[in-house]
Design an enzyme around this catalytic site. Sequence first.
Site, PDB file in Angstrom:
ATOM      1  CG  ASN A   1      -2.862   5.852   4.573  1.00 42.25           C
ATOM      2  OD1 ASN A   1      -2.841   7.004   5.201  1.00 42.25           O
ATOM      3  ND2 ASN A   1      -1.855   5.239   4.283  1.00 42.25           N
ATOM      4  CD1 TRP A   2      -7.972  10.586   3.738  1.00 40.49           C
ATOM      5  CD2 TRP A   2      -8.063  12.488   5.088  1.00 40.49           C
ATOM      6  NE1 TRP A   2      -9.247  10.872   3.828  1.00 40.49           N
ATOM      7  CE2 TRP A   2      -9.326  11.948   4.743  1.00 40.49           C
ATOM      8  CE3 TRP A   2      -7.882  13.363   5.981  1.00 40.49           C
ATOM      9  CZ2 TRP A   2     -10.634  12.836   4.894  1.00 40.49           C
ATOM     10  CZ3 TRP A   2      -8.966  14.327   6.423  1.00 40.49           C
ATOM     11  CH2 TRP A   2     -10.198  13.974   5.838  1.00 40.49           C
ATOM     12  CE  LYS A   3      -0.949   6.211   0.863  1.00 44.84           C
ATOM     13  NZ  LYS A   3      -0.191   5.805  -0.400  1.00 44.84           N
TER      14      LYS A   3
ATOM     15  CG  HIS B   1       1.663   2.497   4.016  1.00 42.90           C
ATOM     16  ND1 HIS B   1       2.513   2.925   3.154  1.00 42.90           N
ATOM     17  CD2 HIS B   1       0.236   2.316   3.450  1.00 42.90           C
ATOM     18  CE1 HIS B   1       1.673   2.964   1.714  1.00 42.90           C
ATOM     19  NE2 HIS B   1       0.202   2.784   2.120  1.00 42.90           N
TER      20      HIS B   1
ATOM     21  CD  GLU C   1       3.106   6.043   0.709  1.00 46.35           C
ATOM     22  OE1 GLU C   1       2.462   6.397   1.757  1.00 46.35           O
ATOM     23  OE2 GLU C   1       2.556   5.352  -0.342  1.00 46.35           O
TER      24      GLU C   1
ATOM     25  CD  GLU D   1      -1.526  -0.603   1.104  1.00 52.54           C
ATOM     26  OE1 GLU D   1      -2.745  -0.174   0.853  1.00 52.54           O
ATOM     27  OE2 GLU D   1      -0.813  -0.047   1.459  1.00 52.54           O
TER      28      GLU D   1
ATOM     29  N   GLY E   1      -0.549   4.237  -5.574  1.00 53.03           N
ATOM     30  CA  GLY E   1      -0.396   5.611  -6.268  1.00 53.03           C
ATOM     31  C   GLY E   1      -0.113   5.757  -7.736  1.00 53.03           C
TER      32      GLY E   1
ATOM     33  CB  SER F   1      -4.389   1.733  -8.057  1.00 50.17           C
ATOM     34  OG  SER F   1      -3.033   2.474  -8.072  1.00 50.17           O
TER      35      SER F   1
HETATM   36  P1  PGA Z   1      -3.596   4.403  -3.282  1.00 49.66           P
HETATM   37  O1  PGA Z   1      -2.766   3.968  -2.014  1.00 49.66           O
HETATM   38  O2  PGA Z   1      -5.037   4.263  -3.125  1.00 49.66           O
HETATM   39  O3  PGA Z   1      -3.406   6.032  -3.434  1.00 49.66           O
HETATM   40  O4  PGA Z   1      -2.924   3.483  -4.466  1.00 49.66           O
HETATM   41  C1  PGA Z   1      -3.083   2.974  -1.309  1.00 49.66           C
HETATM   42  C2  PGA Z   1      -2.395   2.976  -0.052  1.00 49.66           C
HETATM   43  O5  PGA Z   1      -1.098   3.356   0.210  1.00 49.66           O
HETATM   44  O6  PGA Z   1      -2.650   2.208   1.177  1.00 49.66           O
END
Ligand code: PGA
Length: 249
Positions: free
Chosen positions: A9-11, A93, A95, A163, A169, A209
Amino acid sequence: MRRKLAAGNWKMNGTATSLAELEKLSSLYPNPDIDILICPPATLLHRAAQAVQANSVIVGGQDCHALVAGAHTGDLSAEMLKDAGAEYVILGHSERRQDHGESDELVRAKAIAAKDAGLIAIVCVGESLEQREAAETLDVIGEQMSGSIPDQPIGENLVVAYEPIWAIGTGKVPTLDQICEVHDFMRAKLEDRFGAASASSIRLLYGGSVKPKNASEIFSVSNVDGALVGGASLKAEDFSGIIQALENA
Ligand code: PGA
């Protein structure tokens, strides 16, 4: 047998120059034994789909609207993602749940839209640090799954990603026992609701992570069928380390 899935996932990262990473990844894995997915920002989706070789890396969206079309400025329908070359879409997600107030009900509506458009939905669930410390993790995951997953899913239209919000992150990762507890719980929850055959076809990803250095141990956990990776999916070299760990798991 569930086919393993390494999903990146490049966000909100990446412009045209980032397509070189995708081309590199695709040339490293011309015919992989696992599914390799990159979800770039929507602006790159069409070019990303063209940058990868057939039978290699596949591409997906990071969100979609629950409706097919209409007056929704700035939004994208599942059909539009499909038209741009997506095969998957990440939904719910944390976020998006946080930044855009997305509820389980909305995520479920989006998952139905994704299925109708022929996309595989990766529905994300996960607890906050406060919820984990209050020993509410399984309740939270159970509730999110009940609310966000539509009826009659099968492996061809649904993937579920665990997650933990506090692991995203941050470089913090749950213990293998903690991951195992949640993934076994998720599999049992799917079995209760949809029966053993459907439940056993649905892949469960761990995300938060995941790095080349911790991927192998995470993939050794039962009921972990792959990973949803943020930061370490941006560079082909990093993501490749995770792909290799999954291929060897
Ligand atoms: P991360 O993000 O690998 O940078 O912790 C995971 C995600 O949000 O899917």
